[in-house]
Design an enzyme around this catalytic site. Structure first.
Site, PDB file in Angstrom:
ATOM      1  N   GLY A   1      25.841 -22.809  48.796  1.00  0.00           N
ATOM      2  CA  GLY A   1      25.091 -21.727  49.422  1.00  0.00           C
ATOM      3  C   GLY A   1      24.495 -20.791  48.400  1.00  0.00           C
ATOM      4  O   GLY A   1      24.849 -20.831  47.222  1.00  0.00           O
TER       5      GLY A   1
ATOM      6  N   PRO B   1      23.628 -17.388  46.191  1.00  0.00           N
ATOM      7  CA  PRO B   1      24.560 -16.434  45.564  1.00  0.00           C
ATOM      8  C   PRO B   1      24.881 -15.268  46.493  1.00  0.00           C
ATOM      9  O   PRO B   1      24.015 -14.785  47.226  1.00  0.00           O
ATOM     10  CB  PRO B   1      23.781 -15.949  44.331  1.00  0.00           C
ATOM     11  CG  PRO B   1      22.748 -16.986  44.073  1.00  0.00           C
ATOM     12  CD  PRO B   1      22.394 -17.558  45.404  1.00  0.00           C
TER      13      PRO B   1
ATOM     14  N   THR C   1      33.366 -17.567  46.937  1.00  0.00           N
ATOM     15  CA  THR C   1      34.615 -17.245  46.234  1.00  0.00           C
ATOM     16  C   THR C   1      35.596 -16.572  47.172  1.00  0.00           C
ATOM     17  O   THR C   1      36.804 -16.853  47.141  1.00  0.00           O
ATOM     18  CB  THR C   1      34.320 -16.326  45.032  1.00  0.00           C
ATOM     19  OG1 THR C   1      33.376 -16.966  44.173  1.00  0.00           O
ATOM     20  CG2 THR C   1      35.584 -16.035  44.248  1.00  0.00           C
TER      21      THR C   1
ATOM     22  N   GLU D   1      -1.241  -0.300  51.727  1.00  0.00           N
ATOM     23  CA  GLU D   1      -0.026  -0.478  52.528  1.00  0.00           C
ATOM     24  C   GLU D   1      -0.342  -0.434  54.019  1.00  0.00           C
ATOM     25  O   GLU D   1       0.279  -1.153  54.815  1.00  0.00           O
ATOM     26  CB  GLU D   1       1.007   0.594  52.169  1.00  0.00           C
ATOM     27  CG  GLU D   1       1.467   0.575  50.714  1.00  0.00           C
ATOM     28  CD  GLU D   1       2.037  -0.763  50.297  1.00  0.00           C
ATOM     29  OE1 GLU D   1       2.591  -1.484  51.149  1.00  0.00           O
ATOM     30  OE2 GLU D   1       1.910  -1.119  49.107  1.00  0.00           O
TER      31      GLU D   1
ATOM     32  N   HIS E   1      -1.443  -3.908  55.197  1.00  0.00           N
ATOM     33  CA  HIS E   1      -0.318  -4.792  55.522  1.00  0.00           C
ATOM     34  C   HIS E   1       0.238  -4.461  56.903  1.00  0.00           C
ATOM     35  O   HIS E   1       0.563  -5.357  57.696  1.00  0.00           O
ATOM     36  CB  HIS E   1       0.796  -4.620  54.481  1.00  0.00           C
ATOM     37  CG  HIS E   1       0.468  -5.173  53.134  1.00  0.00           C
ATOM     38  ND1 HIS E   1       0.072  -6.471  52.936  1.00  0.00           N
ATOM     39  CD2 HIS E   1       0.485  -4.589  51.901  1.00  0.00           C
ATOM     40  CE1 HIS E   1      -0.143  -6.676  51.633  1.00  0.00           C
ATOM     41  NE2 HIS E   1       0.100  -5.544  50.990  1.00  0.00           N
TER      42      HIS E   1
ATOM     43  N   ASP F   1       1.072 -10.086  46.059  1.00  0.00           N
ATOM     44  CA  ASP F   1       0.717 -10.574  47.402  1.00  0.00           C
ATOM     45  C   ASP F   1       0.055 -11.943  47.312  1.00  0.00           C
ATOM     46  O   ASP F   1       0.363 -12.855  48.096  1.00  0.00           O
ATOM     47  CB  ASP F   1      -0.234  -9.584  48.093  1.00  0.00           C
ATOM     48  CG  ASP F   1       0.404  -8.223  48.302  1.00  0.00           C
ATOM     49  OD1 ASP F   1       1.646  -8.172  48.428  1.00  0.00           O
ATOM     50  OD2 ASP F   1      -0.329  -7.221  48.338  1.00  0.00           O
TER      51      ASP F   1
END
Length: 599
Positions: free
Chosen positions: A214, A216, A221, A437, A440, A512
């Protein structure tokens, strides 16, 4: 204390050797005669011919013992002379200490001379002999010390303290939020470690190894520790890189020692993190590093075949690159079970956030579900980092409780880095960033399959002048062609807005374009979502056709984005103006702005 004594011994040895060499150097430098060395007869001949221009100096140069007569002590007299041509010579004459040198030749030839007699000194001779003995002894001690040091370091390489990694795990599955299916897969392993006879009676063979694969930070662990904690067995945790050294045979030796220790403490859990470093595919070049790696892997394969299931040793490997592992490691009988540990979904993210918030002081307005909605694609480790950053910000702001304000700022810091409020744009640059912005955001609001806007800001963070926090309406296992095209349009929205409003473009859209091109390339070469069909990219593919197909997708998306932006120019202006006023807009403010625009 032990290392201090070793250091003192080493330093003392070095000092003794240095002093011995210094004494010898001084002795040679002080007593070494000048000029060319000649025999006694040549010296007497020069004196007879009266070639000497200066006084002759006689002195005792050194004392010596005769080999055949140990107690017969002789002085070595040194005679220095200079000729009329300014040439210097010296000669040595060995005489018994009781004998006197004859100086008749010098007065006869009217040559002045000086005679320096240094009587024999037992103390000086003994000191000289003792110093030479110490010199030899210290050199021997130093050589032995270096040899032992090299041997000791070699031993350290050969037996790196992997055994000290043995520990008792204090974690259980209660400490692991989310990962429901993964925990279910590992539950029967707990029962096997506790009651192995139950499985042996039926003839069931429990997996020798479990491979956790999988991204990180997804808790691989932690799952291994929880398994050992639930079963109350010793837990060995090592990294794959600890087995790999430049010296051939060292890694294999470490593997043997580790498994030997594990067998002595069975039942136990042996966890190897980043196992792809140790278990990568064999082959390649025949360099020393590759040979060492192959030998280490061969030893691991042998050890996993060498213990029976009844010994109660479960080997757990963790990696985020399972495609790099050697096929022999993945066959049945070694890593029998493979568990995919995915990034948490929205429900798991909420559980993880609650788990990490247990020891933190939170205000009553904290909504973990809302925060989980704003963190798609984030791992458990990143979510823990968000809460930790929020705690630090709370202390910095002199507050008693963590609020949504700190959590929102912490999320921005983890995703994009700290805000760079010291950077001041000029009015025109600031306006361009705001429209970029806003572009977007308009695509996210108006395009059906696009990700929805959660927050917009023009405060610089990292390398970005501003950013949109966007997330999908619902989390899906795979992506469709329409969603991928909508995502490309979202990335292109900023550049399109700049072009429409300013009739100019900036370099702010470079990332982008990179993201949009990456998606388009995957559509063409991997997912078969272009006019080229389902053919996969390979070394035999026509690269020009692939590039043409990618450009076609980008150009079509750009045209559609431009058309959509023109239709919603009013919304674009309102979002940009609000950004210029308050720098950051939340989801609620965006929704209200959309409602007001429709009126």
């Amino acid at each position: 204390m032990k290392y201090k004594k070793k250091n003192i011994l080493f330093i003392t040895t070095i000092i003794v050797i240095y002093l011995a060499f210094l004494f010898n150097w001084l002795e040679i430098g002080i007593f070494k005669p000048k000029g060319e060395s000649i025999s006694e007869s040549e010296m007497l001949s020069k004196i007879s011919r009266k070639d000497i221009s200066e006084s002759v100096r006689y002195s005792v140069y050194k004392t010596m013992f005769l080999k055949d007569k140990p107690f017969d002590i002789r002085n070595v007299y040194q005679i220095e002379l200079t000729t009329h041509n300014n040439e210097k010579f010296h000669a040595e004459i060995i005489k018994n200490t009781k004998e006197e040198l004859s100086f008749e030749l010098l007065p006869r030839n009217k040559i002045s001379y000086q005679y320096e007699f240094r009587p024999f000194s037992w103390l000086l001779s003994i000191f000289s002999i003792l110093l030479n003995f110490i010199n030899v002894l210290s050199s021997l001690v130093f050589t032995i010390y270096i040899f032992l040091a090299i041997h000791r370091e070699s031993g350290k390489l050969n037996s790196k303290s992997l055994i000290t990694s043995k520990q008792k795990s204090l974690f259980t599955f209660k400490d692991v939020a989310g990962n429901t299916e993964e925990k279910e897969e590992m539950t029967e392993l707990i029962d096997f470690l506790k009651q192995p006879q139950k499985y042996e009676t039926i003839g069931a063979a429990i997996p020798r190894g479990v491979l956790l694969e999988g991204p990180p930070g997804t808790g691989k662990t932690l799952l291994a520790k929880a398994l050992a904690g639930e079963a109350s067995v010793p837990f060995y945790a090592v990294s794959g890189s600890e087995f790999v050294e430049m010296y051939v045979g060292v890694g294999a030796s470490r593997v043997r020692k580790l498994f030997k220790e594990a067998k002595l403490n069975a039942p136990c859990v042996l966890f190897i993190d980043e196992i792809d470093v140790l278990g990568g595919r064999r082959g390649g070049n025949s360099s020393g590093g590759n040979q060492e790696k192959d030998q280490t892997l061969n030893q691991l394969l042998t050890e996993m075949d060498g213990f029976t299931p009844s010994q109660g040793i479960i080997v757990i490997g963790a990696t985020n690159r399972a495609d790099m592992l050697d096929a022999a490691l993945l066959r049945p009988g070694r890593f029998d079970r493979k568990i995919l540990v995915n990034l948490p979904d929205i429900k798991s993210r909420a559980e993880i956030l609650k788990l990490h918030a247990q020891n933190k002081k939170l205000s009553s307005d904290i909504d973990f579900h809302q925060l989980a909605q704003q963190t798609p694609g984030m791992s458990g480790a990143q979510l823990a980092a968000v809460l930790n950053e929020a705690s630090i910000l709370t202390v910095r702001n002199h507050k008693d409780f963590i609020t949504m304000t700190e959590l929102s700022e912490a999320l921005d810091r983890v995703l994009m880095g700290p805000a760079k409020k010291s950077i001041k744009y000029d009015p025109e640059e600031r306006r361009m960033v705001a429209y970029h912005e806003a572009g977007h955001a308009v695509i996210g609001i108006k395009l059906k399959h696009a990700q929805k806007v959660q927050k917009i800001t023009i405060i610089p963070r990292g390398n970005a002048g501003g950013y949109n926090l966007m997330m999908p309406e619902k989390e899906t296992f795979f992506s469709s062609r329409k969603r991928m095209l909508a995502q490309i349009q979202s990335f292109l929205g900023g550049r399109v807005a700049e072009e429409l409003v300013f009739d100019d473009i900036s370099s702010g859209a470079f990332d982008d374009f990179r993201q949009a091109t990456k998606i388009a390339r995957l559509m063409v070469t991997k997912y078969g979502m272009s006019d080229l069909g389902v053919s996969q990219d390979s070394e035999f593919s026509d690269k020009k056709l692939i590039d043409t197909a990618i450009k076609k997708i980008i150009d079509n998306c750009y045209a559609r984005t431009k058309h959509l932006m023109l239709e919603n120019k009013t919304l674009l202006d309102q979002i940009a103006h609000l950004l210029l006023e308050q720098e950051t807009i939340t989801q609620a403010e965006i929704e209200q702005l959309v409602v007001n625009t429709k009126k």
